[in-house]
Design a protein around this motif. Structure first.
Motif, PDB file in Angstrom:
ATOM      1  N   ALA A 194       0.868  -1.190   0.000  1.00  0.00           N
ATOM      2  CA  ALA A 194       0.000   0.000   0.000  1.00  0.00           C
ATOM      3  C   ALA A 194       0.898   1.231   0.000  1.00  0.00           C
ATOM      4  CB  ALA A 194      -0.919   0.007   1.223  1.00  0.00           C
ATOM      5  N   VAL A 195       0.373   2.324  -0.559  1.00  0.00           N
ATOM      6  CA  VAL A 195       1.145   3.573  -0.611  1.00  0.00           C
ATOM      7  C   VAL A 195       0.321   4.702   0.006  1.00  0.00           C
ATOM      8  CG1 VAL A 195       2.393   2.823  -2.669  1.00  0.00           C
ATOM      9  CG2 VAL A 195       0.331   4.207  -2.921  1.00  0.00           C
ATOM     10  N   GLY A 196       1.019   5.656   0.624  1.00  0.00           N
ATOM     11  CA  GLY A 196       0.364   6.798   1.235  1.00  0.00           C
ATOM     12  C   GLY A 196       0.272   7.981   0.287  1.00  0.00           C
ATOM     13  N   ASP A 197      -0.330   9.025   0.752  1.00  0.00           N
ATOM     14  CA  ASP A 197      -0.463  10.246  -0.044  1.00  0.00           C
ATOM     15  C   ASP A 197       0.915  10.780  -0.430  1.00  0.00           C
ATOM     16  OD1 ASP A 197      -3.178  10.089   0.246  1.00  0.00           O
ATOM     17  OD2 ASP A 197      -3.286  11.563   1.885  1.00  0.00           O
ATOM     18  N   GLY A 198       0.989  11.255  -1.641  1.00  0.00           N
ATOM     19  CA  GLY A 198       2.223  11.861  -2.111  1.00  0.00           C
ATOM     20  C   GLY A 198       3.243  10.884  -2.668  1.00  0.00           C
ATOM     21  N   VAL A 199       2.956   9.599  -2.592  1.00  0.00           N
ATOM     22  CA  VAL A 199       3.860   8.604  -3.162  1.00  0.00           C
ATOM     23  C   VAL A 199       3.466   8.383  -4.619  1.00  0.00           C
ATOM     24  CG1 VAL A 199       4.711   6.230  -3.038  1.00  0.00           C
ATOM     25  CG2 VAL A 199       4.218   7.490  -0.933  1.00  0.00           C
ATOM     26  N   THR A 200       4.297   8.850  -5.529  1.00  0.00           N
ATOM     27  CA  THR A 200       4.006   8.770  -6.956  1.00  0.00           C
ATOM     28  C   THR A 200       4.411   7.409  -7.513  1.00  0.00           C
ATOM     29  OG1 THR A 200       6.166   9.573  -7.673  1.00  0.00           O
ATOM     30  CG2 THR A 200       4.493  11.240  -7.101  1.00  0.00           C
ATOM     31  N   PRO A 201       3.894   7.034  -8.689  1.00  0.00           N
ATOM     32  CA  PRO A 201       4.305   5.768  -9.310  1.00  0.00           C
ATOM     33  C   PRO A 201       5.803   5.676  -9.560  1.00  0.00           C
ATOM     34  CG  PRO A 201       2.309   6.581 -10.343  1.00  0.00           C
ATOM     35  CD  PRO A 201       2.791   7.670  -9.428  1.00  0.00           C
ATOM     36  N   MET A 202       6.464   6.828  -9.727  1.00  0.00           N
ATOM     37  CA  MET A 202       7.909   6.806  -9.904  1.00  0.00           C
ATOM     38  C   MET A 202       8.623   6.383  -8.617  1.00  0.00           C
ATOM     39  SD  MET A 202       8.798   7.580 -13.013  1.00  0.00           S
ATOM     40  CE  MET A 202      10.498   8.115 -12.846  1.00  0.00           C
ATOM     41  N   MET A 203       7.991   6.611  -7.485  1.00  0.00           N
ATOM     42  CA  MET A 203       8.585   6.262  -6.191  1.00  0.00           C
ATOM     43  C   MET A 203       8.277   4.821  -5.815  1.00  0.00           C
ATOM     44  SD  MET A 203       7.499   9.816  -4.306  1.00  0.00           S
ATOM     45  CE  MET A 203       8.158   9.418  -2.690  1.00  0.00           C
ATOM     46  N   ALA A 204       7.030   4.418  -5.951  1.00  0.00           N
ATOM     47  CA  ALA A 204       6.628   3.066  -5.592  1.00  0.00           C
ATOM     48  C   ALA A 204       5.231   2.794  -6.119  1.00  0.00           C
ATOM     49  CB  ALA A 204       6.650   2.871  -4.074  1.00  0.00           C
ATOM     50  N   ARG A 205       5.028   1.562  -6.534  1.00  0.00           N
ATOM     51  CA  ARG A 205       3.704   1.111  -6.973  1.00  0.00           C
ATOM     52  C   ARG A 205       3.381  -0.194  -6.266  1.00  0.00           C
ATOM     53  NH1 ARG A 205       4.795   1.025 -13.328  1.00  0.00           N
ATOM     54  NH2 ARG A 205       6.637   0.006 -12.453  1.00  0.00           N
ATOM     55  N   VAL A 206       2.107  -0.405  -5.993  1.00  0.00           N
ATOM     56  CA  VAL A 206       1.680  -1.657  -5.368  1.00  0.00           C
ATOM     57  C   VAL A 206       2.137  -2.819  -6.250  1.00  0.00           C
ATOM     58  CG1 VAL A 206      -0.303  -3.052  -4.695  1.00  0.00           C
ATOM     59  CG2 VAL A 206      -0.265  -0.602  -4.170  1.00  0.00           C
ATOM     60  N   GLY A 207       2.776  -3.797  -5.612  1.00  0.00           N
ATOM     61  CA  GLY A 207       3.269  -4.967  -6.324  1.00  0.00           C
ATOM     62  C   GLY A 207       4.751  -4.923  -6.634  1.00  0.00           C
ATOM     63  N   ASP A 208       5.382  -3.756  -6.514  1.00  0.00           N
ATOM     64  CA  ASP A 208       6.826  -3.672  -6.767  1.00  0.00           C
ATOM     65  C   ASP A 208       7.592  -4.592  -5.813  1.00  0.00           C
ATOM     66  OD1 ASP A 208       6.482  -1.756  -8.720  1.00  0.00           O
ATOM     67  OD2 ASP A 208       7.203  -0.074  -7.496  1.00  0.00           O
ATOM     68  N   ARG A 209       8.561  -5.320  -6.369  1.00  0.00           N
ATOM     69  CA  ARG A 209       9.483  -6.114  -5.545  1.00  0.00           C
ATOM     70  C   ARG A 209      10.588  -5.180  -5.060  1.00  0.00           C
ATOM     71  NH1 ARG A 209      12.519  -9.741  -7.837  1.00  0.00           N
ATOM     72  NH2 ARG A 209      12.263 -11.538  -6.459  1.00  0.00           N
TER      73      ARG A 209
END
Length: 337
Positions: A66-81
């Motif tokens: 899960a990601v919080g507010d302000g976390v962009t896809p460039m920083m992290a996406r659900v499912g990233d290893r």
């Protein structure tokens, strides 16, 4: 959720904690593997007080849950290893911006297992900036090892500089030392592995050691002299914290030595050694940049990092696992989820 904690009296407990929820700039990682590190035993014994309100484990690896507010896809996406750098600081000072948050110049760093929850749990909340991509070729267990033990060996070798074509003596063949043997050999060095246990030395051969010396049954200085044509070793990586005198005794003129083992103690007579032109250094784990480089190096060369582990445990076996690990007699353990 259930997680592992240390009361500080040389015992381990498994207790309930709230499931983590990510705040702004944070992520929750679904932990898949969490390694056991020798420094965990300092917390367990109370040498560094942490208490049962802190979840232990600073070698976690898993998937973004899960990601919080302000976390962009460039920083992290659900499912990233992802791997995780287990320190974080202000993110603005020169140390933090150069990938060394453990050396933050503005505030005490947060450290998993000491001042922040660690990875001996199904879920872990961390700042998104601590995440590093786990190469597809590597297992979660590999990513966990690189997060501290193996990464610490890599950091020490990077401090030593170019080791290719030289002989290096790696003192101690526990998890960090075996990693040092594996990495130094892959970097092109001729490795002499030293330990007091023949089983560990046999493992060192499988990780690339060209020669081994049992310092309990052999004279280390004489053995290293025989193996180096009497010149001594140009490079030393000391990982045990117990062989510093031996390390200096075998270091050749113009030699470079890096000391990783804790607690450790070094003392020498300058007048007796100043003509040897030594370079002596310490190393503290690794930067975020070098953690990723270590992972990429291991993946590119298909190094047998998973074989660092001798035991795999479930979370419910946490008490038993740390009773075993506290004996420090056999290998490295990892929790899998």
């Amino acid at each position: 959720m259930r997680a592992i904690a240390f009361p500080g009296d040389d015992t381990t407990v498994i207790r309930e904690f709230d499931d983590p929820v990510p705040g702004p700039g944070e992520v929750v990682v679904r932990v898949r593997a969490s390694g056991m590190c020798g420094s965990d035993l300092l917390f367990r014994r109370g040498a560094i007080a942490v208490g049962t309100d802190i979840i232990q484990g600073h070698e976690p690896c898993g998937d973004v849950h899960a990601v919080g507010d302000g976390v962009t896809p460039m920083m992290a996406r659900v499912g990233d290893r992802v791997m995780i750098h287990h320190y974080w600081g202000c993110d603005a000072c020169p140390a933090c911006r150069s990938g060394w948050p453990q050396m933050c110049e503005r505030e005490p760093s947060k450290v998993m297992g000491i001042s922040a929850n660690g990875g001996h749990a199904p879920f872990l909340k961390v700042p998104a900036r601590t995440l590093l991509p786990l190469p597809d070729a590597l297992s979660y267990k590999a990513g966990a090892a690189i997060g501290c033990g193996t990464g610490t060996a890599w950091g020490g070798l990077q401090r030593l500089g170019n080791v290719a074509g030289d002989t290096i003596v790696v003192f101690g063949q526990g998890p960090v030392g075996l990693s040092g043997t594996m990495l130094a050999s892959a970097l092109g060095a001729t490795v002499i592995a030293v330990d007091i246990d023949d089983n560990r030395l046999q493992r060192a051969k499988s990780f690339g050691a060209a020669s081994t010396v049992n310092s309990r049954s052999s004279n280390v200085v004489e053995a290293i002299a025989d193996l180096t044509g009497g010149r001594g070793a140009p490079l030393i990586l000391e990982t045990s914290g117990k062989a510093n005198d031996d390390a200096l005794a075998v270091l050749a003129p113009w030699g470079r030595a890096c000391f990783l083992g804790l607690p450790g103690h070094i003392e020498f007579d300058v007048q007796a050694h100043y003509k040897k032109q030594w370079t002596l250094m310490t190393s503290w784990t690794m930067s975020t940049i070098e953690q990723l480089r270590c992972a990429e190096f291991i993946a590119a060369r298909n190094l047998p990092i998973d074989d660092i582990y001798t035991h795999t445990w479930s979370l419910d076996q946490g008490v038993e696992a740390y009773e075993w690990f506290a004996q420090q007699s056999d290998g490295k353990g990892v929790f899998e989820f």
